[in-house]
Design a protein around this motif. Structure first.
Motif, PDB file in Angstrom:
ATOM      1  N   UNK A   1      23.541 -12.368  25.227  1.00 25.73           N
ATOM      2  CA  UNK A   1      24.533 -13.715  25.488  1.00 25.73           C
ATOM      3  C   UNK A   1      23.577 -14.629  24.933  1.00 25.73           C
ATOM      4  N   UNK A   2      22.560 -13.875  24.951  1.00 26.32           N
ATOM      5  CA  UNK A   2      21.408 -15.148  24.659  1.00 26.32           C
ATOM      6  C   UNK A   2      21.576 -15.381  23.140  1.00 26.32           C
ATOM      7  N   UNK A   3      21.391 -14.338  21.941  1.00 28.96           N
ATOM      8  CA  UNK A   3      21.841 -14.749  20.821  1.00 28.96           C
ATOM      9  C   UNK A   3      22.539 -15.173  20.646  1.00 28.96           C
ATOM     10  N   UNK A   4      23.660 -14.947  21.176  1.00 30.55           N
ATOM     11  CA  UNK A   4      25.255 -15.369  20.476  1.00 30.55           C
ATOM     12  C   UNK A   4      25.936 -16.657  21.181  1.00 30.55           C
ATOM     13  N   UNK A   5      24.908 -17.392  21.624  1.00 31.35           N
ATOM     14  CA  UNK A   5      24.992 -18.893  21.993  1.00 31.35           C
ATOM     15  C   UNK A   5      23.719 -19.239  21.505  1.00 31.35           C
ATOM     16  N   UNK A   6      22.982 -18.255  20.910  1.00 31.77           N
ATOM     17  CA  UNK A   6      21.915 -19.672  20.375  1.00 31.77           C
ATOM     18  C   UNK A   6      22.519 -19.940  18.217  1.00 31.77           C
ATOM     19  N   UNK A   7      23.814 -19.626  18.032  1.00 32.18           N
ATOM     20  CA  UNK A   7      24.393 -19.769  17.303  1.00 32.18           C
ATOM     21  C   UNK A   7      24.839 -21.561  16.922  1.00 32.18           C
ATOM     22  N   UNK A   8      25.305 -21.819  18.892  1.00 29.97           N
ATOM     23  CA  UNK A   8      25.318 -23.164  18.665  1.00 29.97           C
ATOM     24  C   UNK A   8      24.852 -24.276  17.845  1.00 29.97           C
ATOM     25  N   UNK A   9      24.802 -25.190  17.647  1.00 31.47           N
ATOM     26  CA  UNK A   9      24.190 -26.845  17.783  1.00 31.47           C
ATOM     27  C   UNK A   9      24.618 -26.494  15.888  1.00 31.47           C
ATOM     28  N   UNK A  10      23.498 -27.832  15.265  1.00 32.91           N
ATOM     29  CA  UNK A  10      24.361 -28.605  13.749  1.00 32.91           C
ATOM     30  C   UNK A  10      23.008 -27.605  13.459  1.00 32.91           C
ATOM     31  N   UNK A  11      23.940 -27.614  11.779  1.00 26.36           N
ATOM     32  CA  UNK A  11      22.772 -26.880  11.073  1.00 26.36           C
ATOM     33  C   UNK A  11      23.597 -26.809   9.255  1.00 26.36           C
ATOM     34  N   UNK A  12      21.797 -27.343   8.483  1.00 24.34           N
ATOM     35  CA  UNK A  12      22.219 -26.784   7.565  1.00 24.34           C
ATOM     36  C   UNK A  12      22.218 -25.907   6.756  1.00 24.34           C
ATOM     37  N   UNK A  13      23.586 -25.464   5.684  1.00 27.44           N
ATOM     38  CA  UNK A  13      24.380 -23.693   5.541  1.00 27.44           C
ATOM     39  C   UNK A  13      23.794 -23.797   4.276  1.00 27.44           C
ATOM     40  N   UNK A  14      23.098 -22.963   3.880  1.00 28.17           N
ATOM     41  CA  UNK A  14      23.061 -22.389   2.258  1.00 28.17           C
ATOM     42  C   UNK A  14      24.104 -21.554   1.922  1.00 28.17           C
ATOM     43  N   UNK A  15      25.441 -21.570   1.586  1.00 29.41           N
ATOM     44  CA  UNK A  15      26.368 -19.993   1.319  1.00 29.41           C
ATOM     45  C   UNK A  15      25.843 -19.694   0.203  1.00 29.41           C
ATOM     46  N   UNK A  16      25.364 -18.585  -0.311  1.00 29.94           N
ATOM     47  CA  UNK A  16      25.154 -18.234  -1.491  1.00 29.94           C
ATOM     48  C   UNK A  16      26.120 -16.971  -1.475  1.00 29.94           C
ATOM     49  N   UNK A  17      27.353 -16.527  -3.305  1.00 31.07           N
ATOM     50  CA  UNK A  17      28.037 -15.004  -3.409  1.00 31.07           C
ATOM     51  C   UNK A  17      27.231 -14.715  -4.167  1.00 31.07           C
ATOM     52  N   UNK A  18      27.298 -13.322  -4.556  1.00 30.68           N
ATOM     53  CA  UNK A  18      26.960 -13.021  -5.686  1.00 30.68           C
ATOM     54  C   UNK A  18      27.955 -11.334  -6.527  1.00 30.68           C
ATOM     55  N   UNK A  19      29.167 -11.772  -7.208  1.00 31.50           N
ATOM     56  CA  UNK A  19      29.085 -10.295  -7.384  1.00 31.50           C
ATOM     57  C   UNK A  19      27.929  -8.527  -7.762  1.00 31.50           C
ATOM     58  N   UNK A  20      27.602  -7.994  -7.155  1.00 32.69           N
ATOM     59  CA  UNK A  20      26.519  -6.685  -8.471  1.00 32.69           C
ATOM     60  C   UNK A  20      27.017  -6.309  -8.233  1.00 32.69           C
ATOM     61  N   UNK A  21      28.190  -5.083  -8.766  1.00 29.64           N
ATOM     62  CA  UNK A  21      28.360  -4.554  -9.408  1.00 29.64           C
ATOM     63  C   UNK A  21      30.259  -4.536  -9.416  1.00 29.64           C
ATOM     64  N   UNK A  22      30.900  -3.710 -11.214  1.00 29.00           N
ATOM     65  CA  UNK A  22      31.730  -4.095 -11.531  1.00 29.00           C
ATOM     66  C   UNK A  22      31.865  -2.344 -11.323  1.00 29.00           C
ATOM     67  N   UNK A  23      33.611  -2.323 -10.970  1.00 31.82           N
ATOM     68  CA  UNK A  23      33.980  -0.587 -11.143  1.00 31.82           C
ATOM     69  C   UNK A  23      35.515  -1.000 -12.418  1.00 31.82           C
ATOM     70  N   UNK A  24      35.710  -1.947 -12.611  1.00 34.16           N
ATOM     71  CA  UNK A  24      37.236  -2.225 -13.445  1.00 34.16           C
ATOM     72  C   UNK A  24      36.966  -1.226 -14.093  1.00 34.16           C
ATOM     73  N   UNK A  25      37.977  -0.269 -14.705  1.00 35.64           N
ATOM     74  CA  UNK A  25      38.204   0.721 -15.864  1.00 35.64           C
ATOM     75  C   UNK A  25      39.206  -0.401 -16.790  1.00 35.64           C
TER      76      UNK A  25
END
Length: 302
Positions: free
Chosen positions: A30-54
Motif C-alpha cells: 500500500x505504501x508503494x502504491x500510494x507513493x505514486x501520488x503527487x506532482x511529477x516531471x515525467x519523461x516519456x521514452x519509447x523506441x521500436x527495438x526489433x522488427x519481424x515484418x515479412x
C-alpha cells in the motif's frame, strides 16, 4: 518428545507469524502504491527495438519518442483493499488533460482481459491464485477499460516493484498512426525509486486474427520516468480537478455498473464519427449524470 499439545502451539505460532508477515507485506504494498501520488516531471521514452515484418523493405517502424510533461496524480479512493489513482496531464498553463487512471485491487478475482477490436473478455479468477496479489486495472482517458493484470508487489534488497504481462489496445501515441497491428502485449514494471517511480515496458506488437492466433510484428521498449517535484507546480491540475471531479465521478459510477455485470464488453470505436472521449470531454462540469450515462450507453455494443 513432541506432544500433540506442543505441536498445536507451534503450529498456531507459525500461523500467527505468517499472518503478521502477510499484513506487514500488504502494508508495504500500500505504501508503494500510494507513493505514486503527487506532482511529477515525467519523461516519456519509447523506441521500436526489433522488427519481424515479412515486408522488411516497406515496413516503417514507429519513430523513437522522447517527450516531457508535468503530471498530477491524485488518490480518488483509498482503503486497505482498493486504491484509485487519477493522472492529470498539464499540457500548458490553461490546458489540463484528464489522463489515464489506475485502480489497484487486492486479491481481485474479476478480470477483464483485452482481446482485440475494442473487446474485453471477462474471467473469474480462483481466490488461491491471487492470494496476496494486487490487480492493476488501467483505464482510458474516458474511464473505459484499457488493460488489467494481477501480480505480487516485491520488496527485496531495498527495491520495491510490481511486474505483470497482459494484452492491451494500441497506445494513444500509435492508434492514429498505425493500423498494421491490433494488440500490444505489455510487460509492465512499476518500480518505486528514491526520486519518484519508473514505469518500464517491454512490449510486443501483435497481429491477432479472428481465431485468436498471433503473429509478432515488432517489439518495443518504453521507459517513463516520474521525478517528484513540489506539489505547487501542479496547482493548475489540482484546481481543474476540483472543478471537474463530480462529472468524472458520475462517469466512473456508470462504468462500475457495466463492469459489475461480469460479462464480456465490446465498444463502438466511434459514434457520430467521434470517439467516446471526444463526447465526454465536451461536457460541462455540471452536466447531469443522465447525460454522461446516455453517451456511454451509445458506445456499448449490446
Amino acid at each position: 518428545m513432541i506432544t500433540r499439545k506442543n505441536y498445536l502451539i507451534a503450529a498456531l505460532a507459525l500461523t500467527t507469524a505468517i499472518g503478521f508477515s502477510q499484513e506487514a507485506k500488504k502494508k508495504q504494498d500500500i505504501e508503494s502504491i500510494k507513493s505514486m501520488c503527487g506532482c511529477y516531471e515525467v519523461k516519456f521514452n519509447f523506441t521500436e527495438t526489433f522488427q519481424y515484418s515479412k515486408d522488411s523493405i516497406n515496413y516503417k517502424p514507429s519513430a523513437t519518442k522522447h517527450e516531457t510533461a508535468l503530471e498530477w496524480i491524485t488518490p480518488l479512493e483509498d482503503n486497505s483493499n482498493k486504491i484509485v489513482l487519477q493522472h492529470l496531464l498539464i499540457a500548458g498553463p490553461d490546458m489540463i488533460i484528464k489522463h489515464w487512471r489506475q485502480d489497484w485491487v487486492y486479491e481481485n478475482t474479476d478480470l477483464y482481459s483485452f482481446y482485440k477490436d475494442d473487446t474485453w473478455k471477462y474471467s473469474k479468477l480462483n481466490k488461491k491464485d491471487v492470494k496476496g496479489q494486487w490487480t492493476q486495472k488501467v483505464y482510458q482517458v474516458d474511464d473505459s477499460p484499457r488493460y488489467e493484470g494481477t501480480a505480487s508487489w516485491v520488496h527485496v534488497d531495498g527495491k520495491d516493484y510490481w511486474v505483470n504481462t497482459t494484452d492491451a489496445p494500441l497506445p494513444r501515441r500509435e492508434h492514429t498512426k498505425r493500423n498494421d497491428y491490433n494488440v500490444l502485449k505489455r510487460r509492465n514494471i512499476h518500480e518505486i525509486t528514491k526520486t519518484g517511480w519508473n514505469h518500464e515496458q517491454d512490449n510486443v506488437k501483435l497481429i491477432r486474427d479472428n481465431d485468436g492466433k498471433d503473429v509478432v510484428l515488432a517489439e518495443e521498449k518504453g521507459l517513463d520516468i516520474y521525478t517528484k517535484v513540489e506539489d505547487s507546480k501542479c496547482e493548475a491540475a489540482q484546481k481543474w480537478w476540483a472543478e471537474n471531479k463530480t462529472l468524472w465521478k458520475n462517469v466512473r459510477a456508470k462504468w462500475d455498473v457495466v463492469f459489475a455485470q461480469n460479462k464480456d464488453i465490446k465498444l463502438e470505436e466511434k459514434v457520430d464519427k467521434k470517439s467516446l472521449f471526444t463526447h465526454l470531454f465536451k461536457l460541462k462540469p455540471d452536466a447531469p449524470k443522465t447525460e454522461s450515462d446516455a453517451i456511454i450507453d451509445r458506445f456499448i455494443v449490446k
